[in-house]
Design an enzyme around this catalytic site. Sequence first.
Site, PDB file in Angstrom:
ATOM      1  N   PHE A   1       0.833  -1.199   0.000  1.00 13.78           N
ATOM      2  CA  PHE A   1       0.000   0.000   0.000  1.00 13.78           C
ATOM      3  C   PHE A   1       0.868   1.250   0.000  1.00 13.78           C
ATOM      4  CE2 PHE A   1      -2.271   3.495   1.849  1.00 13.78           C
ATOM      5  CZ  PHE A   1      -3.592   3.349   1.469  1.00 13.78           C
ATOM      6  N   CYS A   2       1.856   1.292   0.903  1.00  9.68           N
ATOM      7  CA  CYS A   2       2.678   2.494   1.046  1.00  9.68           C
ATOM      8  C   CYS A   2       3.655   2.665  -0.107  1.00  9.68           C
ATOM      9  CB  CYS A   2       3.408   2.454   2.379  1.00  9.68           C
ATOM     10  SG  CYS A   2       2.279   2.430   3.805  1.00  9.68           S
ATOM     11  N   ILE A   3       4.122   1.567  -0.682  1.00  8.73           N
ATOM     12  CA  ILE A   3       4.970   1.667  -1.873  1.00  8.73           C
ATOM     13  C   ILE A   3       4.214   2.374  -2.979  1.00  8.73           C
ATOM     14  CG2 ILE A   3       6.051   0.345  -3.730  1.00  8.73           C
ATOM     15  CD1 ILE A   3       6.726  -1.799  -1.600  1.00  8.73           C
TER      16      ILE A   3
ATOM     17  N   HIS B   1       3.377   6.224  -2.083  1.00 11.16           N
ATOM     18  CA  HIS B   1       4.474   7.199  -2.115  1.00 11.16           C
ATOM     19  C   HIS B   1       5.159   7.281  -3.474  1.00 11.16           C
ATOM     20  CE1 HIS B   1       4.055   8.476   1.969  1.00 11.16           C
ATOM     21  NE2 HIS B   1       4.002   7.224   2.364  1.00 11.16           N
TER      22      HIS B   1
END
Length: 329
Positions: A82-84, A87
Site C-alpha cells: 500500500f505504502c509503496i 508514495h
Amino acid sequence: MSSPYRFVVPVPRRAATGTVAAVYAASAHELGALFAPHLSPAPDLHAALWAVLRESMLTGTAPRARKEAVAAAVAVVNRCPFCIDAHTAMLHATGEHGLAAAVLRGEEPDALVAWARSTRSAAPAPWPFPVALAPEYVGTALANHFINRMVDALRPGSPLPGGALRSPSRRAAGFVLSRTVRRTLTPGQSLALLEPVAGPVASPWAGDGPVAVAWAAFERAATAGGDLLGDAARAVLHEAVAAWRGEHPELGGWPGTVLDAVPEEERAGARLALLAALAPYRLTESAVAAWRSSVGPRGDEELVRVLAYGAFAAVRQLAGRMVVTEGSA
C-alpha cells in the site's frame, strides 16, 4: 462492497466527530486522501500520527519530493505494498518520474535514498543532510516505519487499481495529486488537535519545533497500549525487538520459541504486539480471535492500541540506532 480493512471498522467520514473529523478534513485537503482511517478507533493516536506526518513530511523547508523519496524507500524495505504505491504515486506527482522508478526497483540513486533504506538496518548510515533538517527527514522516515506496520496489519494490499497495470496507475494517480503536493502549508497547524504533553522527553533528532511537539504526543498515544499487555508479554516483545537486526523473519516456524517465556494468559497479546513490530503482514484472523477470546470483550480501539504498542517498539528501536551527524543532502 467488502471493506479493504481487516479486523477493525474505521469511523466513517460522515459519522466522524471531534479529532477524527478534523484529521479527515485536514488530510483530505492537504494529503489528497483520508489519513489512516484504520487508526480512527483510537482518536488520540490517529491525530498524533497525522501531526507527526504533516509537520515532518508535508511542511518545512526540505523539498517534498525528497521526503516522498524517503517515505517510498522506507516502504520498499518494509515491503508494504500500500505504502509503496502511495508514495511512488506521490513522487510521480512531484514530477520525479525517474526517481520514483529507481526507488521502486530497490536502487539507491543518491545518498538520501540510501540512508532511508538503511534506517531499517542494525547500522543505519550517517545522516546525509544538515541537522536542521533532521526533524523533517528523520520524522518522515520514522513516521512511515510506523505507518507501514499498521497498514500491513490492518489495511494490506495496494490503494491503486490495475494489478499488472500498477505502473501506469501510479503515474495517473500522481497526475491527479500534482496540485496537492505543490501546496505550501503552514507549519504547526495540526498541533491544535493534540493534548499537551507535560515535560516531553526530547528526541535527539526532533529539535524543538512542531515535529518535537507532535512526536511527544505520538509517543504517548502509541505506548498507551502497553497497559493491555502483561509484564511478561512486554518484556518478551522488547527483548525480541532489541535483538532484531532489520531482517524479515523467516517464513517457517517464526516466532517459534520466542513466546515460550510468556504465561499462557498473556501469550495471545504478546503475539499480536510481536507481529506488529516485526512481521505485521502475518497478522491472521486466528491470532486476533485468540486475543479477543483471551481477554474478554475487547473492541477495535484496544486492538489498534495493542498493535500500535508493538509497532512503536520497533520504531523506537530504529530511532535509537540513528547515527547523528552533520552532513549535506
